[in-house]
Scaffold this motif. Structure first.
Motif, PDB file in Angstrom:
ATOM      1  N   LEU A 214       0.699  -1.211   0.150  1.00  0.00           N
ATOM      2  CA  LEU A 214       0.090  -0.079  -0.210  1.00  0.00           C
ATOM      3  C   LEU A 214       0.757   1.385  -0.089  1.00  0.00           C
ATOM      4  O   LEU A 214       0.445   2.275   0.494  1.00  0.00           O
ATOM      5  CB  LEU A 214      -1.023   0.046   1.407  1.00  0.00           C
ATOM      6  N   GLY A 215       2.058   1.163  -0.569  1.00  0.00           N
ATOM      7  CA  GLY A 215       2.814   2.296  -0.668  1.00  0.00           C
ATOM      8  C   GLY A 215       4.249   1.972  -0.030  1.00  0.00           C
ATOM      9  O   GLY A 215       4.407   1.214   0.870  1.00  0.00           O
ATOM     10  N   ARG A 216       5.476   2.594  -0.547  1.00  0.00           N
ATOM     11  CA  ARG A 216       6.672   2.176  -0.268  1.00  0.00           C
ATOM     12  C   ARG A 216       7.360   3.453   0.981  1.00  0.00           C
ATOM     13  O   ARG A 216       8.506   3.082   1.321  1.00  0.00           O
ATOM     14  CB  ARG A 216       7.623   2.084  -1.432  1.00  0.00           C
ATOM     15  N   GLU A 217       6.636   4.287   1.223  1.00  0.00           N
ATOM     16  CA  GLU A 217       7.182   5.132   1.881  1.00  0.00           C
ATOM     17  C   GLU A 217       7.959   4.701   3.679  1.00  0.00           C
ATOM     18  O   GLU A 217       8.713   5.170   3.850  1.00  0.00           O
ATOM     19  CB  GLU A 217       6.433   6.465   2.125  1.00  0.00           C
ATOM     20  N   GLU A 218       7.200   3.742   4.003  1.00  0.00           N
ATOM     21  CA  GLU A 218       7.465   3.285   5.213  1.00  0.00           C
ATOM     22  C   GLU A 218       8.689   2.600   4.986  1.00  0.00           C
ATOM     23  O   GLU A 218       9.748   2.508   5.901  1.00  0.00           O
ATOM     24  CB  GLU A 218       6.361   2.360   5.651  1.00  0.00           C
ATOM     25  N   LEU A 219       8.947   1.560   3.879  1.00  0.00           N
ATOM     26  CA  LEU A 219      10.065   0.802   3.653  1.00  0.00           C
ATOM     27  C   LEU A 219      11.090   1.825   3.284  1.00  0.00           C
ATOM     28  O   LEU A 219      12.441   1.316   3.634  1.00  0.00           O
ATOM     29  CB  LEU A 219       9.823  -0.153   2.636  1.00  0.00           C
ATOM     30  N   ASP A 220      11.056   2.620   2.493  1.00  0.00           N
ATOM     31  CA  ASP A 220      11.864   3.534   1.893  1.00  0.00           C
ATOM     32  C   ASP A 220      12.675   4.581   2.403  1.00  0.00           C
ATOM     33  O   ASP A 220      13.754   4.936   2.750  1.00  0.00           O
ATOM     34  CB  ASP A 220      11.696   3.828   0.605  1.00  0.00           C
TER      35      ASP A 220
END
Length: 329
Positions: A214-220
Motif C-alpha cells: 500500500l505504498g513504499r514510504e515506510e520501507l524506503d
C-alpha cells in the motif's frame, strides 16, 4: 535569574474572543507573572462587556498584579475594534503584538509566550502575508520548529502541517523527518522533563504500507530512519497503522505520537479533549503555547466563551518555562 516565570500573553484578533479570555485569566492567580501585549481600549472594552474588573498596570513589575489586574504593554490599534467584525486596518497591530511579545522572549524579558487566536483572512486582507503564527515566530527566531498539540490524554506532533493532501507524500523525506524527530525528542527531554522519551511514529499509508503493498514510504524512508535513531538509544515505536495507534491501551506506552499529516492525528486529539487542548511550537528558544480554537467571532463580547484552552495554555507554558529556568537553558 528569575525563580518565577514571566509570560507574555497575546490576545490575538481584537474583534474575537481573545481579549475577553485574557480578562478572564486576569481574575485568577497563576504560577507565573503575566504581561499582556495588546490594545488597552480593547481589553477594557472586553472587560466591561463581560462584567469583569480589569486594571492594566506597568510592565516593570508584573508580580505586583493581583486578581483583576495585569501588567500591560500597549500595542495600539489603528481603528477601534468592534466585537465580531475583524478590521484589516488592525492587521499590523495584531502582528505587532506577536512580534513584540516574542521579541521580549528573545531578549530575556519574558520566559515564554501564550497566544490567542488570530483571524488569518483579516491579516492577509490588511496587506501582510501570513500563513500562521508558528511560521511567523520561527522566521523571527531564525530556527526550525515542530507543531505539537496536546491535552491531558495525548501529545501529537506533526511531520507536515498545513499542506494539501496530494503534497504530503513528497514533503516527507528522510532529512525532514529526522529534523522533526530530533526537535520533538529534545523538547520532550528538556521542556517536559522526560528522561527517555517514547515516541510512536505513524505510517503515512493505510496499515503503515502493509509491507509495501500500500505504498513504499515506510520501507524506503521511515523504517531506515527509525532504525538509525534507535541505534542512538532512542525509544521509537513504529511505523504504526494510524487507525489503531490511538487505542487507550497503546497510548499508555507513548509519551508522544508523530503523525505524518494534519488530519491524521489531530481529529483524535480534538475528540479526546478539545476544550483543554493546546498548541505548542517546539524548537523555539522559548516556550510558545497557543489556544487550540479560533476567534469565535459570533461569541465575542457576550461573555459565554469558554476560557479552558487559554487557562490550559497558561498552565502548560508556566510548567515549560519553569523547567527551562531551573535547567538554566
Amino acid at each position: 535569574m528569575r525563580q518565577r516565570p514571566r509570560l507574555a500573553l497575546v490576545p490575538g484578533e481584537p474583534a474575537g474572543i481573545g481579549p475577553e479570555l485574557v480578562v478572564r485569566a486576569a481574575q485568577r492567580s497563576w504560577g507565573a507573572d503575566l504581561v499582556v501585549y495588546g490594545d488597552r481600549a480593547t481589553l477594557l472594552h472586553a472587560a466591561e462587556a463581560i462584567g469583569q474588573p480589569l486594571r492594566l498596570i506597568s510592565p516593570n513589575d508584573p508580580s505586583a498584579a493581583g486578581p483583576g489586574a495585569l501588567a500591560h504593554v500597549e500595542i495600539p490599534l489603528t481603528v477601534r475594534a468592534a466585537f465580531g467584525q475583524p478590521e484589516p486596518r488592525n492587521a499590523r497591530a495584531t502582528i505587532g503584538s506577536l512580534e513584540t511579545a516574542a521579541g521580549a522572549c528573545l531578549q530575556g524579558l519574558c520566559d515564554g509566550i501564550v497566544t490567542g487566536p488570530v483571524h488569518k483572512a483579516a491579516i492577509n486582507d490588511g496587506g501582510i502575508p501570513y500563513t500562521g503564527t508558528t511560521e511567523l515566530l520561527a522566521a523571527q527566531a531564525g530556527c526550525e520548529v515542530v507543531m505539537m498539540l496536546a491535552n491531558d490524554i495525548v501529545r501529537v506532533a506533526l511531520a507536515t502541517t498545513h499542506l494539501p493532501l496530494r503534497e504530503v507524500a513528497d514533503a516527507i523525506t528522510a532529512d525532514s523527518l529526522e529534523r522533526t524527530l530530533r526537535i520533538l525528542h529534545a523538547a520532550l527531554y528538556h521542556d517536559f522533563g522526560i528522561e527517555a522519551p517514547r515516541i510512536a511514529v505513524l505510517g503515512l499509508n493505510p496499515h503503515a504500507g502493509e509491507d509495501g503493498h500500500l505504498g513504499r514510504e515506510e520501507l524506503d524512508i521511515v523504517i531506515p530512519l527509525l532504525d538509525g535513531l534507535r541505534g542512538e538509544g532512542w525509544q521509537l515505536i513504529g511505523p504504526l497503522p494510524a487507525d489503531t495507534a490511538f487505542l487507550p491501551s497503546k497510548l499508555r506506552g507513548f509519551d508522544a505520537v508523530l503523525a505524518m499529516y494534519h488530519d491524521q492525528g489531530l481529529p483524535v486529539l480534538k475528540y479526546s479533549g478539545f476544550e483543554h487542548a493546546v498548541n505548542l511550537t517546539l524548537g523555539l528558544p522559548y516556550p510558545r503555547v497557543a489556544v487550540d480554537h479560533g476567534t469565535a467571532l459570533e461569541l465575542a463580547g457576550r461573555g459565554v466563551a469558554d476560557p479552558s484552552s487559554l487557562f490550559a495554555a497558561i498552565d502548560t507554558c508556566t510548567r515549560l518555562a519553569r523547567n527551562r529556568l531551573h535547567a538554566g537553558t
